[in-house]
Design an enzyme around this catalytic site. Structure first.
Site, short mmCIF file in Angstrom:
data_model
loop_
_atom_site.label_atom_id
_atom_site.label_comp_id
_atom_site.label_asym_id
_atom_site.label_seq_id
_atom_site.Cartn_x
_atom_site.Cartn_y
_atom_site.Cartn_z
N GLU A 73 1.72 -28.22 21.52
CA GLU A 73 2.93 -28.50 22.29
C GLU A 73 3.29 -29.98 22.15
OE1 GLU A 73 3.94 -27.04 26.65
OE2 GLU A 73 3.06 -29.03 26.72
N TYR B 205 11.88 -30.24 23.69
CA TYR B 205 10.61 -29.54 23.93
C TYR B 205 10.28 -28.71 22.70
CZ TYR B 205 7.15 -26.26 25.52
OH TYR B 205 5.99 -25.52 25.61
#
Ligand code: ADP
Ligand code: MG
Length: 390
Positions: free
Chosen positions: A197, A109
């Site tokens: 992101e 992530y």
């Protein structure tokens, strides 16, 4: 302003982030064609909606042949995809992204956000990325790595390397990670983003880093100087009530109750929402008419608020500093007549020219309800709702 995954990937790729090859489709036939064009023997078909959590909601699928691509595509087009991040209506699927399937060894992530406390861009990363990242943030917040970037120096190589080490990357992956981090930071800073992101950033079977998902969000106040970004806006993904208000220079927030609110200033709007709740009601929306509310603007505000069919009563709450109560009152009277209103309207005015404003409301001959204080106005609005909540 949010953009689609495929748009974010194109931007990030232009800054040097590796992404899989893919193509956009507006129909099932085109989706099948894209798969053939890309070649290979496995593709991932991905609904392009302004939301994450698409995988868990059935909006992402690995397909093994062209027919599977086309048939999954046809099941997605025109659907409202409801994810954990959308409301119950979901978001309409009108575009699909067809991408070569990657062989995944590990999902990382990676997020860049604005940390208001340190007033810096912050990198958040985890070696256990993927679809369960939100659960991980709750169950094991310590496993998330955080790092802030000094705006005077930018993201330095040693900082980026340190993060790569913390994520357990090895050998050539470290240099790849440094280059990805620096690319994301540049994209964020150069394009006035507020969020970048990549989840997941994967390590492939052959040990390389590739961004399989990408999300970017931009500062609306900076769009005037980022025309290429502004062009990426997709109105089909927005709440139509909010986009129409924006077109008239009004800021509108849609909620779920039955009291429509016309207010000046976000702070007063917040206080008004609280008072309505305290009085036992639920706001349907609030519209901030800002400073300098002319009678015409007030009429536009009424039209916008009333476009929401749940609205059973309108509460106008104006504290006039720059504004003028007499103008607002004139606008309310005009709106009531012009729009042929039949629902109750509660008006609370304070500040500049308040006596004149009050006089216009009280002498209008219309069934407008005047209130002196915010508490009184909220109570009156709640009491005059046509359908009392059970
Ligand atoms: P969302 O975050 O909206 O659920 P993602 O793009 O992250 O959507 O896709 C969900 C999951 O699907 C990813 O975590 C990844 O495991 C898998 N996936 C996405 N794209 C690919 C791809 N190109 N190849 C293989 N798997 C993929
Ligand atoms: Mg994702």
């Amino acid at each position: 302003m949010d953009i689609h995954e495929y748009q974010a990937k194109e931007i990030l790729a232009s800054f040097g982030v590796p992404v899989p090859r893919g193509g956009l489709a507006y129909s099932p036939e085109q989706a099948g064609y894209r798969a053939r064009e890309l070649g290979g023997n496995a593709w991932v078909v991905k609904a392009q909606v302004h939301s994450g959590g698409r995988g868990a909601a059935g909006g992402v699928k690995l397909c093994r042949d062209e027919h599977e691509v086309a048939s999954f595509a046809s099941s997605l087009f025109g659907r409202q995809l409801v994810t954990k991040q959308t409301d119950a209506n979901g978001k309409g699927v009108y575009r699909l992204w067809i991408e070569a399937a990657s062989d995944i060894a590990q999902e990382i992530y990676l997020g860049f956000v604005l940390d208001r406390k340190s007033e810096r861009i912050m990198i958040v990363a985890s070696a256990q990325g993927g679809m369960e990242i939100e659960d991980l943030a709750e169950t094991d917040p310590e496993s998330l790595r955080r790092m802030t970037i000094d705006p005077a120096v930018g993201l330095t190589e040693f900082q980026a390397r340190e993060l790569a080490f913390q994520l357990g990357l090895k050998g050539g992956q470290i240099a790849q990670m440094v280059s990805i981090l620096r690319a994301c930071y540049r994209a964020y800073r150069d394009l006035d983003a507020v969020m970048v992101e990549i989840n997941p950033l994967v390590i492939t079977g052959s040990g390389d880093l590739v961004a399989l998902d990408a999300k970017m969000s931009f500062d609306t106040n900076a769009l005037f100087r980022r025309p290429q970004v502004a062009e990426l806006r997709d109105r089909s993904q927005e709440d139509p009530r909010e986009s129409t208000a924006g077109d008239h220079g009004l800021s509108y927030v849609g909620l779920t109750g039955d009291i429509g609110c016309i207010i000046n200033g976000a702070g007063l709007a917040m206080a008004t929402m609280d008072m309505i709740k305290l009085a036992g009601g639920e706001p349907a929306n609030f519209l901030d008419i800002g400073g300098g509310a002319s009678p015409e603007r007030v009429v536009k505000a009424f039209q916008t608020v009333l476009a929401d069919r749940n609205v059973g009563v309108v509460l106008v709450n104006i504290f006039a500093g720059i504004n003028r109560c007499d103008w607002v009152a004139e606008g309310v009277v005009t709106a009531y007549r012009q729009l042929g209103l039949t629902i109750p309207v509660v008006v609370r005015l304070a500040g500049t020219n308040v006596e004149e404003g009050r006089r216009i409301i009280d002498q209008s001959g219309l069934p407008l309800i005047s209130a002196d204080t915010l508490a009184e106005a909220a109570a009156a609005a709640v009491a005059s709702r046509p359908r009392q909540a059970a």
